[in-house]
Design a protein around this motif. Structure first.
Motif, mmCIF file in Angstrom:
data_model
loop_
_atom_site.group_PDB
_atom_site.id
_atom_site.type_symbol
_atom_site.label_atom_id
_atom_site.label_comp_id
_atom_site.label_asym_id
_atom_site.label_seq_id
_atom_site.Cartn_x
_atom_site.Cartn_y
_atom_site.Cartn_z
ATOM 1 N N THR A 193 -6.549 2.035 -6.593
ATOM 2 C CA THR A 193 -5.644 1.479 -7.343
ATOM 3 C C THR A 193 -4.549 2.434 -7.204
ATOM 4 O O THR A 193 -3.314 2.494 -7.104
ATOM 5 N N CYS A 196 4.681 -5.285 2.724
ATOM 6 C CA CYS A 196 3.454 -4.490 2.338
ATOM 7 C C CYS A 196 2.280 -5.248 3.198
ATOM 8 O O CYS A 196 2.146 -6.468 3.490
ATOM 9 N N PHE A 249 -1.817 -5.296 3.102
ATOM 10 C CA PHE A 249 -2.913 -5.097 2.480
ATOM 11 C C PHE A 249 -4.168 -4.889 3.410
ATOM 12 O O PHE A 249 -4.311 -5.869 4.258
ATOM 13 N N SER A 297 1.399 4.113 -2.769
ATOM 14 C CA SER A 297 2.358 3.703 -1.477
ATOM 15 C C SER A 297 3.517 2.825 -1.769
ATOM 16 O O SER A 297 4.137 2.752 -1.119
ATOM 17 N N ARG A 302 -4.057 5.120 -5.260
ATOM 18 C CA ARG A 302 -3.586 5.186 -3.839
ATOM 19 C C ARG A 302 -2.723 4.204 -3.571
ATOM 20 O O ARG A 302 -1.582 4.562 -2.813
ATOM 21 N N CYS A 303 -2.756 2.743 -3.744
ATOM 22 C CA CYS A 303 -2.104 1.882 -3.490
ATOM 23 C C CYS A 303 -0.541 1.876 -4.335
ATOM 24 O O CYS A 303 0.352 1.556 -3.836
ATOM 25 N N THR A 309 -7.993 -4.124 -7.124
ATOM 26 C CA THR A 309 -6.699 -3.611 -6.670
ATOM 27 C C THR A 309 -5.975 -4.677 -5.913
ATOM 28 O O THR A 309 -4.546 -4.729 -6.003
ATOM 29 N N THR A 367 1.505 0.224 3.698
ATOM 30 C CA THR A 367 0.170 -0.121 4.006
ATOM 31 C C THR A 367 -0.559 0.337 2.717
ATOM 32 O O THR A 367 -0.294 1.312 2.119
ATOM 33 N N LEU A 368 -1.032 -0.704 2.009
ATOM 34 C CA LEU A 368 -1.996 -0.627 0.788
ATOM 35 C C LEU A 368 -3.237 -1.011 1.166
ATOM 36 O O LEU A 368 -3.895 -2.107 1.470
ATOM 37 N N ASP A 369 -4.204 0.529 1.231
ATOM 38 C CA ASP A 369 -5.434 0.375 1.255
ATOM 39 C C ASP A 369 -6.318 0.186 0.315
ATOM 40 O O ASP A 369 -6.517 0.997 -0.616
ATOM 41 N N CYS A 370 -6.831 -1.151 -0.185
ATOM 42 C CA CYS A 370 -7.436 -1.202 -1.165
ATOM 43 C C CYS A 370 -9.040 -0.952 -1.276
ATOM 44 O O CYS A 370 -9.656 -1.283 -2.290
#
Length: 441
Positions: free
Chosen positions: A52, A127, A129, A58, A54-55, A112, A103-106
């Motif tokens: 969470t 975005c 995901f 972003s 990290r995203c 998240t 980029t959102l790495d969940c």
């Protein structure tokens, strides 16, 4: 990591419970949406919370973890950023420029993903995901379809997906029995839109405790949400204004493992819990009492003590995360225990109904698995020879079977025990403090 757990029983004692992962997610998100920087105090940090953070970075927030707290500079905050405190966490930058793809790495965090999909839409972010493990298999189509009807489209219905457009206010219609995380994501996002919105549920809500946690966080951050007959009404144009310091509450979901261990084989206390918490898994105390065990509360500590237990019927619709450890409690109870309304567990980090049935049968417990339920007959007759349990990379399976080993007197090996890092990295440390004997293979 594979770990062998001896059948040495646990000693009486106390465990200081780490902060609730669920409350931590919500606190981080609300702080990142606020108008001012803030400091969060979270006792314990897991892979899901890291996802969470990290995203949110972003998306443009700046987050730094220090021993003194977690410093959050919100998304788009115009205030200067103190370089000695903020923005250095994990080498992340401050998010994308407007219009660019981020980029959102969940990771493996369903919370998240499902929380941030509507938030990214409300912010008008372009975005992509991504996720790993079973997360790409977990359903998000119902949420994405509803977002598409309100101006925000995705290029698929499973990860990875790319999101573009901007959400518009209006009536959002969802089933209440698919995922409370869809509702939480919308509750966070809709106050940011211009115009009033409404969430309408077409079926009875499940996991209501998690919605109550979200509403509590929103209220703390100054967001108004009004309960309606079939959902919630959310005025638009609101701004998040939270406390400059906030403490996450203790985790009842993780406390449940120790309380069941105490109820089966001695007396174990859990410290650092809010006895009035909206967390649905606070129900573990009442369920253990119903089984026949004894629980006592003193200030912020609850202690479970062994007494003879008998099988009961348990409706899992509001407490799905408790099911693995309730299976262990049921194995120590005389007679049959039926855990029903549990079909959603098949789409968690693993198919938890199938995996718990498999694991309990391996240690000599009689189990009947049905599409929506699991029936366990009390008693444990472990077979001769080595017992090896596949965790299926599921943190709650690892913890439940570790408690089964020490409480039911079964020596076993758990494959993939590092899965506990998803929610409770210090689990095996606490197990050792209580006398559990483990060996990493």
């Amino acid at each position: 990591m594979n770990i062998k757990i001896e059948k040495t029983p646990l000693k009486q004692g106390q465990v200081r419970i780490i902060s609730s992962k669920s409350d931590g997610h919500r606190s981080l998100i609300a702080a990142a949406l606020a108008e001012e920087e803030s400091v969060l105090f979270v006792d314990g940090w897991s892979e899901d919370m890291e996802a969470t953070a990290r995203c949110l970075q972003s998306l443009g927030a700046e987050i730094e973890r220090e021993p003194s707290g977690i410093y959050v500079m919100p998304i788009g905050c115009p205030l200067p950023c103190p370089v000695d405190r903020i923005g250095q966490a994990n080498g992340q930058g401050i998010g994308q420029a407007d219009g660019q793809l981020c980029t959102l790495d969940c990771g493996e965090s369903g919370s998240t993903l499902r929380f941030l999909l509507p938030i990214a839409g409300a912010l008008g972010k372009h975005c992509r995901f991504e996720g790993k493990g079973r997360l790409p298999e977990r359903p998000i189509g119902v949420l994405l379809d509803e977002m598409a009807r309100h101006g925000c489209k995705a290029d698929g219905d499973h990860l990875p997906v790319t999101l573009e457009g901007k959400l518009t206010a209006g009536v959002y219609t969802l089933p209440g029995n698919v995922s409370s995380q869809f509702i939480t994501g919308l509750l966070f996002a809709l106050p940011l839109l211009e115009g009033e919105s409404e969430i309408r549920l077409t079926t009875k809500i499940e996991s209501k405790g998690y919605i109550d946690m979200t509403l509590k966080t929103l209220k703390t951050f100054g967001i108004t949400v009004t309960e309606a007959e079939s959902g919630w009404s959310i005025p638009g144009g609101q701004k998040y204004h939270g406390p400059r310091m906030r403490y996450a509450e203790g985790d009842w979901s993780n406390a449940a493992f120790w309380l069941v261990a105490g109820a089966i084989g001695g007396s174990i206390g859990c410290q650092g819990l809010d006895m009035e918490s909206p967390q649905g898994d606070r129900a573990i105390a009442a369920l253990l009492e119903e089984f026949g065990a004894e629980t006592k509360v003193a200030l912020n500590q609850i202690t479970a003590t062994h007494k003879e237990m008998k099988g009961i019927r348990i409706d899992a619709s509001q407490i799905p995360d408790l099911v693995p450890i309730l299976c262990v409690a049921a194995a120590a109870a005389e007679g049959k225990t039926e855990i029903y309304n549990a079909g959603r567990l098949r789409m968690k980090e693993s198919d938890r109904l199938a995996v718990m049935a498999e694991c309990m049968q391996k240690i000599g417990v009689e189990v009947e698995e049905r599409p929506d339920s699991i029936i366990i007959t009390g008693g444990c007759n472990p077979p001769e020879g080595e017992i090896v349990i596949d965790s299926h990379n599921d943190h709650r399976i690892v913890m439940a079977m570790a408690i089964a080993a020490v409480s039911l007197g079964v020596e076993l090996t758990i494959l993939g025990a590092e899965a506990v890092n998803k929610s409770y990295p210090s689990f095996f440390i606490e197990l050792a403090k209580l006398g559990g004997v483990t060996n990493v293979l």
